[in-house]
Scaffold this motif. Structure first.
Motif, PDB file in Angstrom:
ATOM      1  N   PHE A 281      54.584 -74.849 -50.064  1.00  0.00           N
ATOM      2  CA  PHE A 281      55.307 -75.237 -48.596  1.00  0.00           C
ATOM      3  C   PHE A 281      55.974 -73.776 -47.958  1.00  0.00           C
ATOM      4  N   PRO A 282      55.643 -73.476 -46.795  1.00  0.00           N
ATOM      5  CA  PRO A 282      56.183 -72.547 -46.382  1.00  0.00           C
ATOM      6  C   PRO A 282      57.646 -72.453 -45.999  1.00  0.00           C
ATOM      7  N   GLY A 283      58.326 -71.589 -46.575  1.00  0.00           N
ATOM      8  CA  GLY A 283      59.973 -71.469 -46.446  1.00  0.00           C
ATOM      9  C   GLY A 283      60.621 -71.989 -47.614  1.00  0.00           C
ATOM     10  N   SER A 284      59.707 -72.304 -48.697  1.00  0.00           N
ATOM     11  CA  SER A 284      60.512 -72.576 -49.975  1.00  0.00           C
ATOM     12  C   SER A 284      60.666 -71.471 -50.723  1.00  0.00           C
ATOM     13  N   GLY A 285      60.599 -70.368 -50.163  1.00  0.00           N
ATOM     14  CA  GLY A 285      60.881 -69.099 -51.065  1.00  0.00           C
ATOM     15  C   GLY A 285      59.747 -68.572 -52.011  1.00  0.00           C
TER      16      GLY A 285
END
Length: 613
Positions: A281-285
């Protein structure tokens, strides 16, 4: 004669006009006076009618002139007010209030040339001029302000369209790294006042764009990684010059007097990255997935042809575009290179993609091309590439396009799912052994025989010219417990043996130099070309493994005293030197060859009483 004269005189009097005298009758005089008065009255009436007509025409003319001047004054006043209001519109208001954008719903990559890509974007766009100018209807209808807004809306309808000319659009990352430059032709867009709440009023547009990405691969990679880690694409666009005017792009109407110019216009844009199936998932680090996670090589085909080695491949890629977006891509050329000495790259193949569309959930890509002419220095890197592939190791490669020579993408060429069984049916025919003069081991002679089967998709012709075996010898067949034992060697040299040694292993075959070999084509098997390989061995040492003297003694006893001789298992690896037919080398290079290392082999040989002292 007197009578004639009298007649003439009488006729002369008769022809003369009658004269009024006191004896003239009164009625005759009154009739003449009445006729004269009538004529005077008619003349007076005609003169009055002409005067009235002249007055009416003069009134109509001046009234019309006044009305025209009044309308012209209103138009000029409105135009001035419109221009004044337009000049006060900030770029932020123009973007936030005025421009309504839906899409894009289709992107066609038209061509790639001159370091850039031509694309055509289909979308729906509208300009809410009523919001920009503040003339959309509200609750003030019926007032003077409402009347003024009505005139403003009328003016918007009269202008109909506006045009814009952008010099260029420079796209920067939030770290101020230049990502690319976008150029486009002047645009003509319709304007609207009082649009409905839905987007039904938007107009379909088709906009050609020329995109020139930066040549700095590191900046692009950093931008992608940062955006993925944050889950947001944040860019800053700068336009040095923007001209906006009323009417069409040709400026051939009165509408073009309404214009607005801006310099160094800066716009900040942010886009939330949607989740992509199959990726974190984008933004999960988590870091952006490597290229091998985005593009998968489904199958490939390499074959010999009169013009060289031809390549075909089928790959699939993750589609990052939303389902509502249609994207078509034409054929694009690429150069695939492998690492060379130091930081150099060795161009290996020239390929191009067939035209494709972005389908969901994955994209199917067909690739065709050919192997490039190789320099003699390329045999080493190519040997390492093939050896790593056959050993189930990913290979680093670099992908670049002639259209963007400075833009290089680092990627990995995937290995097969299972280790290919290259050397099969390995045995030593007519094997003879005798004691080594050093007293440690045996000397073996005979003919090594094997069937070499290339992996699926490799259907080219080749000539195996030399072989270097590195083999463990077992008393009996190779036990299953030794299946995962690895032996390593490279390019004609033996390395350290496995520790601990597998059970029943007693000897080690490792010649001092390469063995000459020959090969013949033997059809195709498992989707790859097959060859019969033979090599003669003469007095090759079979060294006794440390601590396995007892196993060696037992094996020799079987050879000497058993009527059936002794069965010896063979397990190890081999290096082979091959020349690939149709593989192009610079300057011809018929004698050029490359080495395949680490080819696993497994076989069995029966040694009878051909034992000499």
């Amino acid at each position: 004669m007197a009578l004639a004269a009298g007649d003439a005189k009488g006729k002369s009097k008769a022809n003369a006009p009658e004269q009024t005298s006191e004896r003239t009758p009164l009625l005759q005089g009154e009739a003449s006076q009445s006729t004269l008065l009538s004529d005077i009255v008619i003349d007076a009436e005609n003169a009055g009618a002409r005067h009235r007509l002249r007055s009416t025409l003069t009134l109509v003319f001046f009234t019309s002139l006044f009305l025209c001047l009044l309308i012209f004054a209103v138009i000029v006043l409105f135009a001035y007010s419109f221009a004044s209001t337009l000049s006060d519109v900030s770029p932020q208001d123009l973007l936030e209030k005025g421009i309504v954008f839906e899409g894009p719903n289709r992107v066609d990559v038209l061509n790639a040339t001159d370091g850039g890509i031509w694309i055509n974007v289909d979308a729906r766009v509208g300009i809410d001029a009523g919001s920009i100018l503040g003339v959309n209807s509200e609750d003030d209808e019926g007032t003077l302000k409402g009347a003024w807004k009505s005139m403003g809306r009328l003016g918007v309808r009269l202008i109909k369209t506006v045009s814009a000319d952008l010099s260029a659009v420079y796209i920067y990352s939030f770290t101020q790294a230049l990502l690319g430059v976008v150029s486009l032709e002047p645009l003509e867009l319709p304007i609207t006042a009082n649009p409905p709440c839905n987007n039904s009023w938007l107009t379909p547009v088709s906009i050609p764009l020329f995109i020139q990405p930066t040549n700095n691969s590191s900046d692009l990679a950093q931008f992608v990684n940062d955006s993925w880690r944050e889950g947001v694409v944040s860019v800053h666009a700068v336009v040095p010059n923007v001209d906006i005017w009323g009417g069409n792009v040709n400026r051939n109407s009165w509408r073009s007097v309404l214009k607005l110019s801006e310099k160094d216009l800066g716009v900040q844009a942010m886009l939330q990255l949607p989740p992509i199936p199959g990726l974190p998932f984008p933004g999960s680090g988590e870091p952006f997935p490597p290229f091998s996670k985005l593009v998968a090589l489904r199958d490939f085909y390499i074959a010999s042809s009169p013009g060289g080695l031809v390549l075909q491949a089928h790959a699939s890629a993750v589609n990052p575009a939303p389902p509502t977006l249609e994207v078509t891509v034409p054929s694009l050329p690429f150069i695939v290179s492998v690492p060379g000495a130091g930081d150099t790259l060795v161009p290996l193949a020239s390929v191009h993609t067939e035209p494709f569309s972005l389908t969901h959930p994955t994209i199917s890509i067909l690739i065709s091309g050919h192997v490039l002419p190789l320099s003699p220095e390329a045999t080493g890197p190519l040997s390492i590439f093939v050896s790593r592939y056959l050993s189930l190791q990913h290979n680093p490669i670099s992908i670049a396009s002639p259209l963007f020579p400075s833009l290089v993408i680092d990627a990995e060429f995937p290995s097969p799912d299972t280790r290919p069984d290259i050397l099969r049916n390995v045995t030593i025919r007519n094997m003879r052994v005798k004691p080594n003069s050093t007293g440690n081991g045996l000397l073996a002679s005979g003919e090594v025989f094997a069937r070499l089967v290339l992996p699926k998709g490799m259907n080219f012709s080749m000539d195996v010219r030399r072989v270097f075996p590195n083999i463990l010898v077992f008393d009996g067949d190779v036990p299953e417990s030794a299946a995962n034992v690895t032996i390593t060697s490279r390019n004609g040299s033996c390395t350290i043996l496995p520790d601990p040694l597998p059970p029943r292993a007693f000897g080690h075959i490792c010649p001092e130099e390469w063995l000459k070999a020959a090969s013949t084509y033997d059809g195709s098997e498992d989707g790859g070309s097959a060859f019969l390989v033979t090599a003669s061995i003469v007095n090759v040492p079979i060294q006794v493994l440390p601590g396995r003297e007892q196993e060696f003694s037992n094996f020799v006893s079987k050879v000497i005293f058993s009527s059936k001789g002794a069965l010896a298992g063979l397990q190890g690896i081999a290096s082979i030197g091959v020349h690939i037919v149709s593989l192009p080398f610079e300057g011809g290079g018929e004698n050029s060859e490359f080495v395949l290392d680490g080819l696993p082999l497994r076989g069995v040989v029966r040694i009878g009483k051909k034992f000499s002292l």
